[in-house]
Design a protein around this motif. Structure first.
Motif, short mmCIF file in Angstrom:
data_model
loop_
_atom_site.label_atom_id
_atom_site.label_comp_id
_atom_site.label_asym_id
_atom_site.label_seq_id
_atom_site.Cartn_x
_atom_site.Cartn_y
_atom_site.Cartn_z
N ASP A 80 0.83 -1.21 0.00
CA ASP A 80 0.00 0.00 0.00
C ASP A 80 0.86 1.26 0.00
N ARG A 81 2.19 1.08 -0.10
CA ARG A 81 3.12 2.22 -0.08
C ARG A 81 2.86 3.13 1.12
N PHE A 82 2.62 2.52 2.26
CA PHE A 82 2.35 3.28 3.48
C PHE A 82 3.49 4.24 3.80
N TRP A 83 4.73 3.75 3.60
CA TRP A 83 5.90 4.58 3.94
C TRP A 83 5.97 5.84 3.08
N LYS A 84 5.42 5.76 1.88
CA LYS A 84 5.46 6.91 0.97
C LYS A 84 4.36 7.90 1.36
N LYS A 85 3.17 7.33 1.57
CA LYS A 85 2.01 8.16 1.88
C LYS A 85 2.19 8.90 3.20
N TYR A 86 2.79 8.23 4.18
CA TYR A 86 2.92 8.84 5.51
C TYR A 86 4.35 9.25 5.82
N ASN A 87 5.20 9.28 4.79
CA ASN A 87 6.58 9.73 4.95
C ASN A 87 7.27 9.09 6.16
N LYS B 272 -7.36 -3.38 3.94
CA LYS B 272 -6.64 -2.10 4.01
C LYS B 272 -6.95 -1.33 5.29
N PRO C 141 -3.25 5.36 10.59
CA PRO C 141 -3.39 6.82 10.48
C PRO C 141 -4.12 7.43 11.67
N SER D 10 -3.73 -0.13 7.07
CA SER D 10 -2.98 0.99 6.47
C SER D 10 -3.82 2.24 6.29
N GLU D 11 -5.13 2.09 6.14
CA GLU D 11 -5.94 3.26 5.83
C GLU D 11 -6.75 3.81 7.00
#
Lengths: 359, 359
Positions: free
Chosen positions: B200-207, B341, B349, B344-345
């Protein structure tokens, strides 16, 4: 097989059930039998495979109604995640599908032991891999070498990953090999061995792809070995401990396993060769002081290996019998008795140059 | 500490012995005691540490002569590999050093259980890490994020490794962080959880930097968490199963462990926070159907956690008591009951935004 094709297979399964209902037939799914009686060793491909016995699972059957419902639940789940292009673990799937049916005390699944075999049912009846259903297994295994792959839009150069190497993912179906510069693949059972060879830049010096499995290789690692070997016509040499467990690992990489007989075509690599350790190596390389006494369990497993048709080579019989006779085993690390770089600078180069492999 | 400095420490140890001999003294090595009686919880640093009790190991002492000899053998071995700049496993070292002493039946080491503690003796008496002695532990753990590191001359971009991620090596001392773009570090116990968040590219979305430990984290992974957190002033959130074992993993990442109390300064990260799962989460997120009955072993360990001074926070006591009272536990995967999800979603968050952490 593309994602689209996998999805179509799942949809076709659903449509078949609908058609059964519309025709007034008892809805059924046909599933290959996976018991020992239907596992055969295919001499031609040298792989363990499922035979052609199948069984039908019916909806209107008191003994089968629940597993029929479970089969459709899992199929529908897989269709969704394949369509959405997301992957998940079989444990997550179990939790996701577990619920209590309305107006009853009945759960869809009571434990994961119920949902796991349903996945294999689908794999076998549809002729797809679990990874193609987007259900991932635990990852394990690491790789280094002169290879560039494309994966999820990233270009990854396996020769530029420092001491870390690339962690082999669970699903390697979608990986594209952009550049493969190697003369062979070296698979090593022990992490410590991988680290030593990686530090000595063995893969660079001998132009090979180095794969560390960390014990029995994960499905992703087996599939990667197979794909690299077949798609790039590379010989594969496997190094394990000199004991029944290590040799069993070799036999699984080569011919597949009984538990995954349905996936041998994808996971087994019949052309692999065994580079060591053998029991003969112990004397040859003066490792007598570094052996370990074989346990009863070791000897029992060695006797089982003697019976496997897929290990029926005179070279293997000699080694296994030697082990049973001497009642010893040895680890890859035993070679360190001859020096820390003995593995990378003497043992492996010598074996490869003289082609001293077991089949 | 540089390689040169580690080597000097080893040389100094040797010179001290030579000087003992020249002075006609009984050669001796001073080694901190590692038994429970000398393990303390340091309130100030919030880390488990060794106290200051030490013992001397003498050459002219029937009970100590052998371990004295073993200590010098290991020290000399480490000096060699540090000087040559090669790394090896503790098992390889054992095989390398094992031999029969001339004109005797006496082996330098009979089994690895004899050489392993000698390594810790050296770590503690010299104040160095095993990795700095070039003795590597098994690797485990994978990382992804907006980070570029330099390792053995390679530049590795953790954001460009496809589905694989970077396999965290055993020794991370020499890794240079060239670019670290992250607001926090998320550590997750389960591989499946890592895969889901990575996909889910969590690291990208949440830096953030995403680290999967695959169970109890290896030393290399713990050290990497510590280095990233301290050198780049990043908060660390840890996610484990909601059970005694998961919480113990958290306590080890945070305060170190009794077995490695001497290395807590390097391996423990006291500022980490616990993001979940908690027992309260079960009700909060409607996971009641996805819990597992706690075993006797779970309850026993939970009671032990209650006694740990380093887990002495009211928030933790409440959670642990809730577990003991309800006699249940839950896995990270249980969140999948709410959707694949959901983790991650929604879950992560929400927890991060509302700062719902346990200390």
């Amino acid at each position: 097989m593309s994602r689209k094709e996998v999805e179509e297979k799942l949809v076709k399964l659903g449509k078949k059930i609908v058609s059964d209902i519309e025709k007034g037939n008892n809805p059924a799914v046909e599933i290959p039998i996976r018991s020992l009686s239907n596992i055969v060793f295919d001499e031609k491909t040298r792989l363990l495979k499922l035979g052609d016995k199948t069984a039908k699972r019916y909806f209107f059957n008191v003994a089968q109604a629940k597993s029929f419902m479970q089969t459709l639940l899992v199929a529908s789940f897989c269709r969704d995640i394949v369509k959405e292009n997301i992957h998940t673990s079989i444990r997550d799937m179990y939790y996701n599908l577990k619920r209590t049916l309305e107006d009853s005390d009945e759960n869809t699944f009571d434990e994961q032991a119920e949902s796991d075999p349903i996945i294999v049912d689908l794999e076998t009846s549809l002729g797809v891999l679990r990874e193609q259903l987007h259900l991932i297994a635990d990852r394990k295994g690491v790789v280094a070498g002169n290879v560039v792959v494309e994966d999820r839009g990233d270009e990854i150069d396996w020769s530029k990953l420092g001491s870390g190497g690339w962690s082999i993912p669970s699903a390697v179906e979608d990986i594209k090999f952009k550049k493969v510069k190697a003369d062979f693949i070296l698979v090593i059972e022990k992490n410590a061995g991988f680290e030593r060879l990686h530090e000595d830049r063995f893969w660079k010096k001998y132009n090979c792809i180095l794969i560390g499995t960390g014990g029995q290789p994960a499905r992703g690692t087996r599939r990667l070995i197979k794909r690299l070997s077949v798609e790039h016509d590379l010989p594969v040499y496997v190094m394990t401990d000199s004991d029944s467990y290590g040799w069993y690992i070799y036999s699984v990489i080569k011919s597949g396993s009984m538990a995954l007989a349905h996936a041998s075509d994808e996971l087994g690599t019949p052309n692999v060769k065994f580079i060591g350790l053998t029991i003969s190596d112990i004397e040859k390389y003066g490792l007598q002081k570094s052996t370990i006494k074989a346990t009863e369990q070791d000897l029992k497993r060695a006797k089982e290996l003697l019976e496997y048709p897929w290990m029926d080579y005179k070279e293997w019989k000699r080694e296994i019998k030697l082990m049973l006779q001497k009642k010893i085993k040895a680890e890859i690390e035993a070679l360190s008795a001859r020096g820390l770089k003995f593995l990378s600078e003497v043992y492996l180069p010598e074996k490869i140059e003289k082609k001293q492999f077991l089949p």
